[in-house]
Design an enzyme around this catalytic site. Structure first.
Site: not given
Ligand code: GLY
Length: 428
Positions: A120, A185
């Site tokens: 992330d 993501d």
């Molecule tokens: N990246 C986590 C979400 O979209 O909830």
């Protein structure tokens, strides 16, 4: 007679131009009113205290049951969104005090540059320091962002050709643990890598990003333009094993925010590479969202396009099988709107207009009373009705900081387009 015809034509064109100019002014006033509202909410948010042990909860994330803002640590995946929102608003308003606050919140993020526990860091550092570098550049930001890119690349394997998102994933189906999960993501982390190559002159970051995008395109996208939330790889052989979901309704469903990450992520990769395969992928992902028969008329998607439909069954360990109400996800709509404004600029003909009009319609829905909060309410977030993680039984029908970030970003982009300014004029 001839002269009369010409005068009529001139009068007609003049009226059209006037109509267009008036429509543009109306839209600019719409943007201004929403940006002013977002600014007021953020200023109220700035007055709310940090939470938790030693004030570790500093970054606005969502809302607690008592109606106050929940705040997370700088290591939460959403930590960069509040500073990022402040950067956009300070630039739009030319507000020095807001810029100072954006800087204070951005600087809190510096220790994250060495974070390697999951993927992330792109979200966290590019939304904070990336925007700082764009709106108030300082040389030290390049070093911080390059170090962040280096941290992200520690999770890349040349065997799989992808960046590992999480250290493992336990299936909702039978509890099987997979050791190399990649989630859609992750496409959002690649912008940081392209930036790092540009400023350092070292292509290795960009090469990682392109390889990751290629594998995602090959293994994560389904034939109809929807995406698996998670793809599992064998770390020893690099082979793609299967697709599943973590935050969607079922393994074969289309989780709306994941679809949004795909539209946005592949648009960025096309911006950076000009490779038509990535443009085609972004368009296919966008068309899936726009043309889906289950997309409500206000264009704000349900949290999953396939929730409660025949042929879609949640895994027995997922909370998705226990819910009986369907929910919207304003965050998915906001990020799709922002991406569509950019994608419309890379697309020709009628399709370009469809992308632009859809983005505009989403903004008008989100800026209306069904989704936009009232001043001082909604724990000082701008938008209501986002959905974080139904399968995990968390963040259902709540405000989420990233919904606000992408809403503000989309408004900012819309304003640039109306002013005939390039979207990324101040981007290195
Ligand atoms: N990246 C986590 C979400 O979209 O909830």
């Amino acid at each position: 007679m001839k002269v009369n015809k010409i005068s009529l034509m001139v009068a007609f064109l003049f009226t059209c131009a006037l109509g267009t100019a008036q429509a543009q002014e109306t839209e600019k006033a719409f943007i201004k009113e929403n940006m002013e509202f977002a600014t007021k909410q953020c200023k109220l948010m700035l007055k709310t205290p940090a939470q938790g042990k030693e004030g570790k909860g500093v970054m606005p994330h969502s809302m607690r049951k008592d109606g106050t803002a929940s705040k997370g640590s700088i290591y939460l995946w959403t930590a960069g969104f509040f500073p990022g929102t402040l950067w956009y608003l300070s630039d739009y308003n030319n507000d020095k005090a807001l810029q100072d606050s954006a800087l204070v919140y951005t600087q809190k993020m510096e220790p994250v540059k060495t974070f390697t526990d999951n993927h992330d860091i792109g979200f966290m550092m590019y939304c904070s320091y990336g925007n700082a570098n764009r709106f108030a550049p300082q040389k030290s930001y390049n070093d911080i962002l390059i170090e962040s890119a280096r941290s992200l690349c520690t999770r890349y394997s040349p065997i799989t050709g992808t960046i590992k998102s999480w250290n493992s994933w336990r299936s909702w189906n039978d509890g099987t643990v997979f050791k190399y999960p990649v989630i859609i993501d992750n496409m959002m982390n690649l912008e940081l890598l392209f930036f790092a190559s540009r400023v350092s002159g070292d292509d290795s970051y960009k090469n990682v990003a392109v390889s990751h995008a290629e594998k995602t395109m090959k293994n994560q996208m389904r034939k109809d333009g929807s995406f698996y939330h998670i793809t599992m790889y064998d770390p020893e052989t690099g082979k793609f094993i299967k697709g599943e979901t973590s935050q969607g309704y079922s393994d074969n469903s289309a989780w709306s925010r994941g679809q949004g990450w795909a539209v946005y992520g592949f648009t960025v990769v096309y911006r950076e590479t000009k490779d038509p395969r990535f443009l085609a992928t972004a368009q296919k992902a966008a068309d899936y969202y726009i043309n889906h028969p289950n997309l409500p008329s206000d264009k704000v998607a349900w949290w999953d396009f396939n929730a409660f439909q025949e042929g879609f069954t949640p895994g027995p360990r997922s909370n998705a099988g226990k819910i009986t109400t369907n929910y919207r996800d304003a965050s998915a709509a906001a990020l799709v709107a922002s991406a569509l404004f950019e994608l419309s600029g890379y697309t020709k003909g009628k399709k370009s207009q469809v992308y632009f009009d859809t983005a505009k319609q989403i903004l008008h829905s989100l800026g209306g009373p069904n989704y936009r909060a009232k001043e001082g309410e909604n724990a000082n977030y701008v938008l209501m009705h986002s959905t974080g993680a139904i399968p995990q039984n968390g963040e259902i029908d709540v405000p989420l900081v990233y919904a606000d970030y992408y809403f503000v970003e989309a408004l900012y982009r819309y304003n640039k387009i109306l002013n005939n300014e390039p979207l990324f004029s101040n981007l290195k």
